[in-house]
Design a protein around this motif. Structure first.
Motif, PDB file in Angstrom:
ATOM      1  N   ALA A 116      -3.574   3.385  -6.320  1.00  0.00           N
ATOM      2  CA  ALA A 116      -3.533   2.048  -5.729  1.00  0.00           C
ATOM      3  C   ALA A 116      -4.840   1.707  -5.034  1.00  0.00           C
ATOM      4  N   ALA A 126      -6.608  -1.948  -6.077  1.00  0.00           N
ATOM      5  CA  ALA A 126      -6.315  -3.055  -5.159  1.00  0.00           C
ATOM      6  C   ALA A 126      -7.614  -3.654  -4.631  1.00  0.00           C
ATOM      7  N   VAL A 138      -0.736  -4.256  -9.297  1.00  0.00           N
ATOM      8  CA  VAL A 138      -1.015  -2.920  -8.758  1.00  0.00           C
ATOM      9  C   VAL A 138       0.261  -2.081  -8.817  1.00  0.00           C
TER      10      VAL A 138
END
Length: 467
Positions: free
Chosen positions: A290, A294, A303
């Motif tokens: 992530a 992101a 995501v």
């Protein structure tokens, strides 16, 4: 509290966004435990009231008359009997002056203010209430029945508050960094104490005490349980057992009421088994993935599903899932193991602004969640990320016996799940790793100066060295 200019500028921006009418922002009242004089639950001011008025006393209401550019702090000064028991506090006038509000009025005048506005057919804006005493107050003031208040709340005001509170100011980020320090202390306290024979409640009590000693309070009730497959497992009197994992999800609030929210899963005896490591490493990889994807402009829903595809690929390697990854994720097969979203907005509320309805906070027209699909219907955040957003990153893998039985009996997603192998994990529990991330100009970063150990070797080393 921040400086006076902060609140003056925030209210000015709010008036600009809402455009016309009267805004009423209700502060919270004290709430007794089981009889009126038996202390109280810890007082927590309403976050939106705090955001615009900055005052942490019960029994206050902020009124913003946009059309006439008049701001009023409504509330009663405390009487001598309260002073005897609880000490002196600033007058309502002094509190108003400290945040740049020129006008004050006693609480009984709020009815007159509302009656005048209704007689003139002016729009009275209020946010959806979540406490029953405020619902009754709104009923008394505006004649809107509690069951109708959510739908009667001002969408113009909701959108304005969400727009402003979503993007964190520099001073808010500093507060969130301080909250992360409290979170670090809470989690490392849990890791130091955890050992076979102690109860879940014993460790969780020390975790809560850490939050209370460094800040205002816990940011939500602490989750500390060997049953990590229960999303919000409360600590029990069960003794910690060697060979099991314990999941600790907790956070603290600063004195200025900004939150942290972290989760760690670690072995009770300080040493992961190979089987535990196999699942843990997947969650660890998803958590770190992530951070790579992101950034501003990216939908957090994308995501989330990127993490789900990675998780599915890795679970296929273990033989727990099968088939085409894209098809499996589209069908929601991964929700057997991850029945919640990747994360949520965070700030003054640990689920920031959730009282305004998660659809309004975490989504927009292009990212409405699929409410008809298990797992996907639990996403709390899907909208495009912007610089200054703070979101949680909290993937997990859970083996929920009742869910396994239910899906196996109905053959739900059977083409993607190896139920015979999944059966062997019914005693496993669950693993979650969670951190708070700030969306920056070019990507994102962790909040907090110190990382709570989460890489397996770091966890084992920390627990070995801090007993």
């Amino acid at each position: 509290m921040f400086d006076k200019a902060t609140y003056v500028n925030r209210r000015a921006k709010l008036k600009e966004l809402v455009k016309s009418g009267i805004i009423i922002l209700f502060g919270n009242n004290e709430s007794p435990c089981n009889f009126p004089a038996n202390g109280y639950y810890p007082f927590r001011q309403d976050s939106s009231f705090l955001y615009y008025f900055g005052l942490n006393r019960d029994g206050l209401v902020g009124v913003i008359d946009i059309d006439n550019d008049i701001e009023t702090l409504v509330g009663n000064d405390i009487d001598i009997e309260d002073i005897v028991w609880y000490g002196s506090v600033n007058s309502v006038h002094d509190m108003a002056e400290s945040v740049g509000v020129k006008n004050t009025a006693p609480m009984k005048s709020l009815k007159t203010i509302c009656n005048d506005a209704m007689r003139q057919k002016r729009h009275i804006h209020f946010l959806p209430p979540y406490r029953h005493d405020i619902k009754i107050q709104i009923f008394d003031l505006l004649g809107v029945h509690p069951v109708q208040q959510k739908e009667s709340a001002s969408m113009d005001l909701i959108k304005a508050v969400v727009k402003m509170r979503s993007t964190k100011e520099a001073q808010e980020i500093e507060e969130l960094e301080r909250a992360s320090v409290i979170g670090y202390k809470m989690h490392t306290t849990a890791m130091r104490l955890t050992k076979p024979g102690l109860t879940e409640k014993y460790v969780a009590g020390h975790v809560d005490g850490t939050a209370n000693s460094y800040g205002a309070m816990v940011s939500f009730p602490t989750i500390f349980s060997q049953h990590g497959e229960i999303m919000h497992g409360s600590p029990s009197m069960a003794e910690l057992e060697s060979g099991r994992l314990v999941l600790c999800d907790c956070g603290g609030e600063t004195i200025n009421n900004y939150c942290s929210d972290h989760t760690r899963t670690f072995p009770v005896n300080g040493k992961f088994t190979q089987r535990q490591l196999e699942i843990y490493s997947i969650v660890e990889a998803c958590h770190d993935h992530a951070l790579d994807v992101a950034k501003p402009g990216v939908k957090y829903m994308d995501v989330h599903f990127s993490v789900c595809r990675l998780m599915t690929d890795r679970l296929k390697e273990l033989g727990l899932m099968k088939g085409d990854t894209e098809e499996a994720v589209a069908a929601g097969a991964h929700a057997m193991f991850l029945p919640h979203g990747l994360g949520h907005m965070m700030g003054m509320d640990v689920h920031d602004m959730e009282s305004l309805d998660q659809i309004n906070v975490g989504f927009d027209e292009e990212t409405r969640p699929r409410l008809d699909q298990f797992g996907t219907n639990c996403l709390r955040m899907g909208r495009r990320l912007e610089e200054g957003f703070v979101v949680t990153d909290e993937p997990g893998i859970y083996f929920i016996p009742a869910l396994i039985d239910d899906w196996k009996a109905s053959e739900h997603c059977a083409e993607f799940l190896n139920f015979d192998k999944i059966e062997a994990y019914k005693d496993f529990g669950g693993i979650r790793i969670e951190d708070d991330i700030l969306i920056t100009k070019d990507g994102c970063r962790f909040l907090g100066e110190h990382r709570i150990p989460y890489h397996p070797k770091d966890v084992e080393e920390f627990m070995a060295q801090n007993k």
